[in-house]
Design a protein around this motif. Structure first.
Motif, PDB file in Angstrom:
ATOM      1  N   PHE A 155      16.962   6.156  11.933  1.00  0.00           N
ATOM      2  CA  PHE A 155      15.601   6.358  12.223  1.00  0.00           C
ATOM      3  C   PHE A 155      15.046   5.930  11.435  1.00  0.00           C
ATOM      4  CE2 PHE A 155      12.574   8.570  15.008  1.00  0.00           C
ATOM      5  CZ  PHE A 155      13.028   7.424  16.485  1.00  0.00           C
ATOM      6  N   ALA A 156      15.158   7.572  10.603  1.00  0.00           N
ATOM      7  CA  ALA A 156      13.549   7.562  10.106  1.00  0.00           C
ATOM      8  C   ALA A 156      12.793   6.499   9.200  1.00  0.00           C
ATOM      9  CB  ALA A 156      13.515   8.709   9.204  1.00  0.00           C
ATOM     10  N   GLY A 157      14.092   5.657   8.008  1.00  0.00           N
ATOM     11  CA  GLY A 157      13.576   4.707   7.513  1.00  0.00           C
ATOM     12  C   GLY A 157      13.830   3.221   8.314  1.00  0.00           C
ATOM     13  N   ALA A 158      14.413   3.113   9.918  1.00  0.00           N
ATOM     14  CA  ALA A 158      13.687   2.127  10.529  1.00  0.00           C
ATOM     15  C   ALA A 158      11.728   1.975  11.847  1.00  0.00           C
ATOM     16  CB  ALA A 158      14.539   1.803  11.756  1.00  0.00           C
ATOM     17  N   MET A 159      11.765   3.901  11.179  1.00  0.00           N
ATOM     18  CA  MET A 159      10.404   3.600  11.915  1.00  0.00           C
ATOM     19  C   MET A 159       9.259   3.015  10.296  1.00  0.00           C
ATOM     20  SD  MET A 159      10.735   4.777  14.427  1.00  0.00           S
ATOM     21  CE  MET A 159       8.808   5.184  15.219  1.00  0.00           C
ATOM     22  N   ILE A 160       9.769   3.602   8.734  1.00  0.00           N
ATOM     23  CA  ILE A 160       9.142   3.418   8.381  1.00  0.00           C
ATOM     24  C   ILE A 160       9.354   2.148   8.320  1.00  0.00           C
ATOM     25  CG2 ILE A 160       9.418   3.703   5.628  1.00  0.00           C
ATOM     26  CD1 ILE A 160       9.939   5.897   6.387  1.00  0.00           C
ATOM     27  N   GLY A 161      10.031   0.708   8.212  1.00  0.00           N
ATOM     28  CA  GLY A 161       9.925  -0.138   7.838  1.00  0.00           C
ATOM     29  C   GLY A 161       9.192  -1.235   8.840  1.00  0.00           C
ATOM     30  N   GLU A 162       9.409  -0.789  10.266  1.00  0.00           N
ATOM     31  CA  GLU A 162       8.802  -1.175  10.869  1.00  0.00           C
ATOM     32  C   GLU A 162       6.561  -0.668  10.605  1.00  0.00           C
ATOM     33  OE1 GLU A 162       6.795  -2.309  14.879  1.00  0.00           O
ATOM     34  OE2 GLU A 162       8.923  -2.493  14.027  1.00  0.00           O
ATOM     35  N   THR A 163       6.147   0.150  10.388  1.00  0.00           N
ATOM     36  CA  THR A 163       5.018   0.170  10.206  1.00  0.00           C
ATOM     37  C   THR A 163       4.653   0.150   8.558  1.00  0.00           C
ATOM     38  OG1 THR A 163       5.309   3.021  10.484  1.00  0.00           O
ATOM     39  CG2 THR A 163       3.516   2.313   9.313  1.00  0.00           C
ATOM     40  N   ARG A 164       5.343  -0.852   7.921  1.00  0.00           N
ATOM     41  CA  ARG A 164       5.032  -0.995   6.738  1.00  0.00           C
ATOM     42  C   ARG A 164       4.590  -2.241   6.707  1.00  0.00           C
ATOM     43  NH1 ARG A 164       7.907   0.135   1.151  1.00  0.00           N
ATOM     44  NH2 ARG A 164       5.936  -1.442   0.530  1.00  0.00           N
ATOM     45  N   VAL A 165       5.371  -3.402   7.284  1.00  0.00           N
ATOM     46  CA  VAL A 165       5.301  -4.755   7.732  1.00  0.00           C
ATOM     47  C   VAL A 165       3.521  -5.048   8.839  1.00  0.00           C
ATOM     48  CG1 VAL A 165       6.439  -6.549   9.132  1.00  0.00           C
ATOM     49  CG2 VAL A 165       7.811  -5.257   7.781  1.00  0.00           C
ATOM     50  N   THR A 166       3.825  -3.641   9.777  1.00  0.00           N
ATOM     51  CA  THR A 166       2.270  -3.820  10.674  1.00  0.00           C
ATOM     52  C   THR A 166       1.563  -3.344   9.551  1.00  0.00           C
ATOM     53  OG1 THR A 166       3.859  -2.766  12.417  1.00  0.00           O
ATOM     54  CG2 THR A 166       1.536  -2.795  12.746  1.00  0.00           C
ATOM     55  N   ALA A 167       1.487  -2.783   8.785  1.00  0.00           N
ATOM     56  CA  ALA A 167       0.913  -2.315   7.383  1.00  0.00           C
ATOM     57  C   ALA A 167       0.320  -3.252   6.758  1.00  0.00           C
ATOM     58  CB  ALA A 167       0.583  -1.172   7.061  1.00  0.00           C
ATOM     59  N   ARG A 168       1.320  -4.108   6.377  1.00  0.00           N
ATOM     60  CA  ARG A 168       1.407  -5.175   5.904  1.00  0.00           C
ATOM     61  C   ARG A 168       0.790  -6.489   5.629  1.00  0.00           C
ATOM     62  NH1 ARG A 168       4.975  -6.493   1.237  1.00  0.00           N
ATOM     63  NH2 ARG A 168       4.863  -4.241  -0.035  1.00  0.00           N
ATOM     64  N   SER A 169       1.130  -6.862   7.679  1.00  0.00           N
ATOM     65  CA  SER A 169       0.448  -7.932   7.499  1.00  0.00           C
ATOM     66  C   SER A 169      -1.045  -7.455   7.987  1.00  0.00           C
ATOM     67  CB  SER A 169       1.205  -8.344   9.590  1.00  0.00           C
ATOM     68  OG  SER A 169       0.748  -7.304  10.404  1.00  0.00           O
ATOM     69  N   ARG A 170      -1.822  -6.358   8.091  1.00  0.00           N
ATOM     70  CA  ARG A 170      -3.202  -6.046   8.435  1.00  0.00           C
ATOM     71  C   ARG A 170      -3.445  -6.801   7.094  1.00  0.00           C
ATOM     72  NH1 ARG A 170      -2.574  -5.635  13.793  1.00  0.00           N
ATOM     73  NH2 ARG A 170      -1.731  -3.810  14.671  1.00  0.00           N
ATOM     74  N   ILE A 171      -3.025  -5.787   6.825  1.00  0.00           N
ATOM     75  CA  ILE A 171      -3.484  -6.435   5.354  1.00  0.00           C
ATOM     76  C   ILE A 171      -3.981  -7.845   4.896  1.00  0.00           C
ATOM     77  CG2 ILE A 171      -4.227  -6.197   2.485  1.00  0.00           C
ATOM     78  CD1 ILE A 171      -2.881  -3.033   3.530  1.00  0.00           C
ATOM     79  N   ASP A 172      -3.418  -8.634   4.716  1.00  0.00           N
ATOM     80  CA  ASP A 172      -2.880 -10.189   4.657  1.00  0.00           C
ATOM     81  C   ASP A 172      -3.989 -11.001   5.616  1.00  0.00           C
ATOM     82  OD1 ASP A 172      -0.956 -10.004   2.981  1.00  0.00           O
ATOM     83  OD2 ASP A 172       0.752 -10.175   3.778  1.00  0.00           O
ATOM     84  N   GLN A 173      -3.614  -9.998   7.191  1.00  0.00           N
ATOM     85  CA  GLN A 173      -5.092 -10.890   8.138  1.00  0.00           C
ATOM     86  C   GLN A 173      -6.282 -10.314   7.637  1.00  0.00           C
ATOM     87  OE1 GLN A 173      -4.938  -8.969  11.844  1.00  0.00           O
ATOM     88  NE2 GLN A 173      -2.294 -10.234  12.482  1.00  0.00           N
ATOM     89  N   VAL A 174      -6.768  -9.674   6.747  1.00  0.00           N
ATOM     90  CA  VAL A 174      -7.954  -9.217   6.072  1.00  0.00           C
ATOM     91  C   VAL A 174      -8.581  -9.997   5.175  1.00  0.00           C
ATOM     92  CG1 VAL A 174      -9.443  -7.207   5.360  1.00  0.00           C
ATOM     93  CG2 VAL A 174      -8.162  -7.156   7.240  1.00  0.00           C
TER      94      VAL A 174
END
Length: 74
Positions: free
Chosen positions: A44-63
Protein backbone atom coordinates in the motif's frame (compact mmCIF):
# COMPACT_ATOMS: atom_id res chain seq x y z
CA UNK A 1 5.91 8.26 -25.57
CA UNK A 2 3.86 6.29 -23.07
CA UNK A 3 0.62 7.74 -21.82
CA UNK A 4 0.56 9.11 -18.29
CA UNK A 5 -2.00 6.48 -17.25
CA UNK A 6 0.24 3.61 -18.34
CA UNK A 7 3.31 5.19 -16.77
CA UNK A 8 1.42 5.75 -13.51
CA UNK A 9 0.15 2.16 -13.42
CA UNK A 10 3.61 0.72 -14.05
CA UNK A 11 5.15 2.94 -11.40
CA UNK A 12 2.50 1.96 -8.86
CA UNK A 13 3.04 -1.73 -9.58
CA UNK A 14 6.83 -1.50 -9.34
CA UNK A 15 6.80 0.45 -6.08
CA UNK A 16 4.06 -1.76 -4.61
CA UNK A 17 6.14 -4.88 -5.29
CA UNK A 18 9.22 -3.33 -3.71
CA UNK A 19 7.20 -2.14 -0.70
CA UNK A 20 5.59 -5.57 -0.25
CA UNK A 21 8.97 -7.29 -0.32
CA UNK A 22 10.46 -4.93 2.24
CA UNK A 23 7.38 -5.04 4.49
CA UNK A 24 7.20 -8.82 4.29
CA UNK A 25 10.87 -9.20 5.12
CA UNK A 26 10.64 -6.91 8.14
CA UNK A 27 7.44 -8.57 9.36
CA UNK A 28 8.96 -12.00 8.81
CA UNK A 29 11.39 -11.39 11.62
CA UNK A 30 8.44 -11.30 14.00
CA UNK A 31 6.01 -13.99 12.76
CA UNK A 32 4.13 -15.35 9.73
CA UNK A 33 1.13 -13.16 10.43
CA UNK A 34 3.30 -10.09 10.79
CA UNK A 35 4.98 -10.93 7.48
CA UNK A 36 1.62 -11.00 5.75
CA UNK A 37 0.50 -7.75 7.34
CA UNK A 38 3.85 -6.11 6.67
CA UNK A 39 3.67 -7.15 3.03
CA UNK A 40 0.19 -5.70 2.63
CA UNK A 41 1.09 -2.42 4.33
CA UNK A 42 4.34 -2.20 2.37
CA UNK A 43 2.48 -2.72 -0.90
CA UNK A 44 0.00 0.00 0.00
CA UNK A 45 2.74 2.45 0.94
CA UNK A 46 4.72 1.58 -2.18
CA UNK A 47 1.71 2.15 -4.42
CA UNK A 48 1.16 5.55 -2.86
CA UNK A 49 4.81 6.49 -3.40
CA UNK A 50 4.66 5.26 -6.99
CA UNK A 51 1.60 7.39 -7.67
CA UNK A 52 3.19 10.51 -6.20
CA UNK A 53 6.50 10.12 -8.02
CA UNK A 54 4.89 9.90 -11.46
CA UNK A 55 2.63 12.85 -10.78
CA UNK A 56 5.52 15.01 -9.62
CA UNK A 57 7.73 13.93 -12.52
CA UNK A 58 5.02 14.67 -15.09
CA UNK A 59 4.55 18.16 -13.61
CA UNK A 60 8.28 18.82 -13.82
CA UNK A 61 8.33 17.63 -17.44
CA UNK A 62 5.40 19.91 -18.28
CA UNK A 63 7.20 22.93 -16.80
CA UNK A 64 10.38 22.10 -18.71
CA UNK A 65 8.46 21.70 -21.95
CA UNK A 66 6.63 24.99 -21.44
CA UNK A 67 9.94 26.75 -20.68
CA UNK A 68 11.51 25.33 -23.85
CA UNK A 69 8.55 26.52 -25.95
CA UNK A 70 8.81 30.01 -24.46
CA UNK A 71 12.54 30.16 -25.18
CA UNK A 72 11.96 28.99 -28.76
CA UNK A 73 9.43 31.78 -29.34
CA UNK A 74 11.93 34.45 -28.27
Amino acid sequence: MRSIRLTRALSRARHAAIGAAIGGAIGGFISKNAASTGGALGAFAGAMIGETRVTARSRIDQVKERRNLEQAEQ
